[in-house]
Design a protein around this motif. Structure first.
Motif, PDB file in Angstrom:
ATOM      1  N   ILE A  24       0.850  -1.188   0.000  1.00 45.36           N
ATOM      2  CA  ILE A  24       0.000   0.000   0.000  1.00 45.36           C
ATOM      3  C   ILE A  24       0.887   1.240   0.000  1.00 45.36           C
ATOM      4  O   ILE A  24       1.716   1.424   0.891  1.00 45.36           O
ATOM      5  N   ILE A  25       0.735   2.093  -1.018  1.00 41.83           N
ATOM      6  CA  ILE A  25       1.587   3.275  -1.157  1.00 41.83           C
ATOM      7  C   ILE A  25       0.702   4.533  -1.142  1.00 41.83           C
ATOM      8  O   ILE A  25       0.143   4.923  -2.171  1.00 41.83           O
ATOM      9  N   PRO A  26       0.572   5.200   0.011  1.00 39.86           N
ATOM     10  CA  PRO A  26      -0.168   6.470   0.043  1.00 39.86           C
ATOM     11  C   PRO A  26       0.740   7.631  -0.341  1.00 39.86           C
ATOM     12  O   PRO A  26       1.954   7.569  -0.176  1.00 39.86           O
ATOM     13  N   ASN A  27       0.153   8.687  -0.849  1.00 34.47           N
ATOM     14  CA  ASN A  27       0.934   9.874  -1.208  1.00 34.47           C
ATOM     15  C   ASN A  27       0.040  11.107  -1.136  1.00 34.47           C
ATOM     16  O   ASN A  27      -1.127  11.064  -1.535  1.00 34.47           O
ATOM     17  N   LEU A  28       0.576  12.180  -0.606  1.00 39.02           N
ATOM     18  CA  LEU A  28      -0.098  13.467  -0.545  1.00 39.02           C
ATOM     19  C   LEU A  28       0.713  14.484  -1.336  1.00 39.02           C
ATOM     20  O   LEU A  28       1.944  14.437  -1.327  1.00 39.02           O
ATOM     21  N   SER A  29       0.036  15.409  -2.017  1.00 41.27           N
ATOM     22  CA  SER A  29       0.749  16.424  -2.787  1.00 41.27           C
ATOM     23  C   SER A  29       0.052  17.768  -2.655  1.00 41.27           C
ATOM     24  O   SER A  29      -1.156  17.850  -2.387  1.00 41.27           O
ATOM     25  N   PHE A  30       0.842  18.818  -2.845  1.00 38.32           N
ATOM     26  CA  PHE A  30       0.317  20.186  -2.837  1.00 38.32           C
ATOM     27  C   PHE A  30       1.068  20.988  -3.885  1.00 38.32           C
ATOM     28  O   PHE A  30       2.288  20.882  -4.000  1.00 38.32           O
ATOM     29  N   ARG A  31       0.326  21.791  -4.669  1.00 36.65           N
ATOM     30  CA  ARG A  31       0.935  22.637  -5.690  1.00 36.65           C
ATOM     31  C   ARG A  31       0.346  24.026  -5.634  1.00 36.65           C
ATOM     32  O   ARG A  31      -0.835  24.222  -5.316  1.00 36.65           O
ATOM     33  N   LEU A  32       1.204  24.993  -5.974  1.00 35.58           N
ATOM     34  CA  LEU A  32       0.791  26.386  -6.060  1.00 35.58           C
ATOM     35  C   LEU A  32       1.408  26.981  -7.317  1.00 35.58           C
ATOM     36  O   LEU A  32       2.615  26.856  -7.539  1.00 35.58           O
TER      37      LEU A  32
END
Length: 790
Positions: free
Chosen positions: A780-788
């Protein structure tokens, strides 16, 4: 995991107030001037243009709750018009500069505008174009990875679950021609292939060919992945930055002057000083069954005296664009990618293990496009590509400073080239492109191994080689186009390779014609050659990573690869339905057992062989308002034949995935995007160890017929969601949050099975142990991302 989902939903709810202006449209062959009037009204904008520019232009698309940028992108893909943003309200429409035939076809030759999802279109010349800036959400991805996005298309597989390990219609990854702004890439992945090494946020488009390629493309026999970074001169400074749980990145576009721009980007992982759950879980998949994990396991339960674990990757680009007038464009591009691993540890067992690997790929390209008239133009291009790999591994036993054995590996590729293409639009139905290309490859490798004997002396093995080949290619492309009723693209490429003093001919053909208003027939054939490929080396096999080296063919033990492929199929598009079917037959000659690395011990001798591939690719997509569902299915029969393996009888190829099924769903709700995807495929073949015989403390393995068994079927379910919002009412600052989970069910799949014997000495006696090695898939590979972006 539940906590992460809860926090994500709360944040998205709080930020929903920053939603962008959206509208719904339904156009079917609607005149463009009518569409423009509606856009001005719905989005409160003004579009300035010459009325002749939109005459006889029409567009077809539908969407509910779409953004202005999405609508403009649809129009650009279906017409020869480009939108230039002057301010938040004012836009200027201009005609796109025509490009030469040997590079690409005009964008109005789209046969399916939304081939798989938004941002992926299919052209009448058989190519697929991917535009990362308008790419719809894909399962398991919150950011548009350039290479991973291609894996959802039929005929493209990644048996190793990597981004760069693309097997296209039975071909291997080293048989794919990958170009970045015209630079040949010899290493296209970060983190041992898990992430592509191309920043998607400065990528303008990706042209992907699986057959019937243009004659200007040469040197590889499987597919073409032609990546072009942004070539636009912005009106003002634009940029963006972001991060996920593996790396952070930024890019900036600067208008130095009215006709000059600089574009730069940087991306670096922070895995060398922070290990997220994403990195830890991927590391389990990457480093399993390697010297790194095996060494740590052997010292488990003992105090570790010294430990260094350092891994990181990075890539940097800088690009200069000069457009002095409408007839000239000068571009200089630079790219640098790096992967570095340092691993050292020792224990109270008096065992010290050290592994260091450094992989670099750098390149520079120059291009000058000049238009003499509306019908005649030329393009001059040159590039330099440099690949370097260096590995050093040592094992000390007894005391640090006394080497038990060590291994070294070096692999270097120096590739320079230039080309000159001309394009002549004879009339509305006929075009001709003629060009010349020169490339020079210098490729070398060194493999070294030292083993300490009982007498205290070193047993040394060392092999290496460096070769040079200059290739001169003349080629021509001809196109006949009768509106969209019939299109014929034919070409011929001739290659003279100095290392072999031989001329190779490569005919190409692709045709597409309309059978009915919504039904088209297509067919293609091509003959290709490849002189640079990868072979498996066994000197550093105990390291378990990057055990292939680039070599140049010598027409003896490493022949020039030859491929012939023919395809036929049809496409159907109507009322949100897209159906695309391709059947193909492909033969590759010049394979060697060195390039395949069969597990059977007797197969590690040198043998020549071939592969025969029969396949059928099917894609079915349906769009209903903001919901899309897509079925992708491939059936492939890839048979190897080697003169000294399996009695000379055909057997399944190492990565023969007989059935591959992918089912994806995506849904747009307000500013949320959701995607779910399921991949089910046949297990890959392997050679089974039937029994083993121990004699004089040595183990001999008795194998089955080569690749006579298969691993269990592979199944994986992926999910992703994104939320877009603005930080300001004028939309100057735009942001996106993303969450993805690979293999959300946690299913354990197997990617490979092999065997080995381990020899060791205890109390003065020699012993051997037989071991079965199973390579497991991603957990199980979770990932969170944020871009501006601004």
């Amino acid at each position: 995991m539940k906590l992460i989902l809860t926090v994500f939903i709360i944040i998205c709810s709080l930020l929903q107030a920053f939603s962008q202006k959206r509208a719904s449209f339904l156009y079917s062959n609607t005149p463009l001037n009518y569409v423009i009037v509606e856009l001005e009204k719905e989005f409160n904008i003004k579009l300035s243009f010459n009325s002749k520019l939109v005459e006889n232009q029409s567009v077809t698309f539908q969407g509910k709750g779409v953004l202005l940028d999405d609508v403009l992108q649809f129009i650009e893909e279906q017409t020869g018009i480009k939108f230039f943003k002057v301010s938040e309200r004012y836009y200027i429409l201009k005609q796109k500069n025509p490009r030469d035939l040997t590079t690409t076809q005009r964008l109005n030759e789209v046969v399916i505008n939304e081939y798989f999802t938004s941002g992926i279109s299919k052209k009448l010349n058989g190519s697929i174009t991917l535009t990362p800036s308008s790419l719809g959400i894909l399962p398991g991805l919150t950011e548009p990875d350039v290479l991973q996005s291609l894996q959802l298309l039929p005929g493209i597989q990644s048996p190793s679950e990597t981004a760069s390990g693309l097997y296209v219609r039975g071909g291997t990854p080293d048989q794919n021609l990958i170009l970045w702004d015209g630079i040949k890439m010899y290493h296209s992945g970060h983190f041992f292939g898990m992430i592509s090494s191309f920043n998607p946020y400065i990528t303008e488009n990706v042209k992907f060919y699986t057959g019937g390629t243009k004659a200007r493309y040469g040197s590889k026999i499987s597919s073409v992945i032609d990546i072009t970074s942004s070539n636009k001169i912005p009106k003002k400074v634009e940029g963006g930055f972001g991060f996920n749980m593996m790396h952070s990145d930024l890019y900036i576009k600067i208008p130095v002057a009215k006709k000059i721009a600089l574009i730069a980007s940087a991306r670096r992982s922070f895995t060398d000083f922070f290990e997220s759950i994403t990195f830890k879980n991927i590391s389990k998949r990457v480093f399993q069954n390697t010297k790194i994990t095996d060494g740590k396991r052997s010292t488990q339960g003992y105090q570790v005296n010294h430990l260094i674990e350092r891994f990181y990757f990075s890539d940097y680009t800088i690009k200069g664009i000069i457009k002095p007038n409408d007839n000239n464009e000068i571009v200089v591009s630079n790219l640098y990618t790096r992967n570095e691993l340092d691993n050292e540890f020792s224990s109270l067992l008096n065992v010290f293990i050290s592994d260091n690997i450094d992989i670099n790929n750098r390149g520079t390209s120059f291009s000058w496009n000049h238009k003499y008239s509306k019908t005649f133009s030329h393009a001059f291009r040159s590039y330099y590509s440099n690949f370097d790999l260096e590995y050093n591994g040592s094992t000390y036993e007894g005391q640090v400073g006394v080497i038990s054995y060590d291994t070294t590996k070096k692999n270097a590729v120096r590739d320079i080239g230039m080309s000159f293409d001309t394009n002549w639009e004879i009339n509305k139905k006929n075009e001709l492109g003629i060009g010349y290309q020169f490339t020079s490859n210098e490729i070398g490798y060194e493999l070294g191994y030292r083993d300490l004997t009982p007498t205290g002396e070193f047993e040394i093995e060392s092999i290496g080689n460096t070769n040079l080949n200059n290739n001169h290619a003349f080629y021509a492309d001809y196109q006949y186009k009768n509106d969209d009723k019939l299109i014929i693209n034919t070409g011929l490429r001739t290659n003279y390779m100095s290392a072999f003093k031989r001329l190779y001919f490569e005919p190409r053909l692709h045709l597409d014609f309309k059978i009915a208003p919504h039904l088209r027939f297509k067919s293609s054939l091509e003959k290709l050659h490849q002189e640079v490929s990868q072979i498996v080396e066994f000197q550093t096999k105990d390291f378990g990573l990057e055990n292939q080296v680039w070599v140049l063919s010598n027409r003896k033990d490493i022949p020039v690869l030859k491929s012939f492929q023919i395809t036929s199929g049809f496409s159907f598009s109507k009322k949100g339905w897209n159906v695309d079917v391709d059947g193909y037959a492909k033969r590759v000659d010049g394979l060697t057992s060195l390039t395949k690395g069969f597990e059977n011990e007797e197969n590690k001798h040198f043998f020549k062989g071939k592969s025969d591939v029969l396949g059928l690719d099917v894609l079915v997509k349906k769009k209903i308002d903001n919901y899309r569902t897509c079925l992708s299915y491939s059936i492939t029969d890839n048979q190897f034949t080697f003169e000294g393996i399996n009695g000379g009888a055909p057997f399944p190829g190492n990565f023969d995935i007989r059935h591959n099924f992918t089912w994806t769903h995506s849904y747009l709700w307000n500013n949320f995007n959701f995607s779910l995807g399921w991949n089910l495929r046949t297990g890959t073949p392997y050679t089974k160890a039937i029994s083993f015989l121990e004699e004089n403390n040595n183990i001999e393995i008795d194998y089955s017929k080569t690749n006579a068994y298969r691993l269990p079927n592979y199944s994986r379910l992926d999910f992703s969601t994104t939320y877009k919002f603005n930080f300001s009412k004028n939309e100057k600052w735009r942001a996106k949050l993303g969450l993805s989970v690979l293999n959300i069910t946690g299913r354990k799949n197997f990617l490979g099975k092999s065997y080995k014997t381990i020899n060791f000495t205890a109390n003065g006696e020699k012993f051997s142990v037989f071991q079965e090695i199973n390579k497991s898939s991603l957990g199980i590979i979770p990932n969170l991302s944020f871009r501006l972006e601004f």
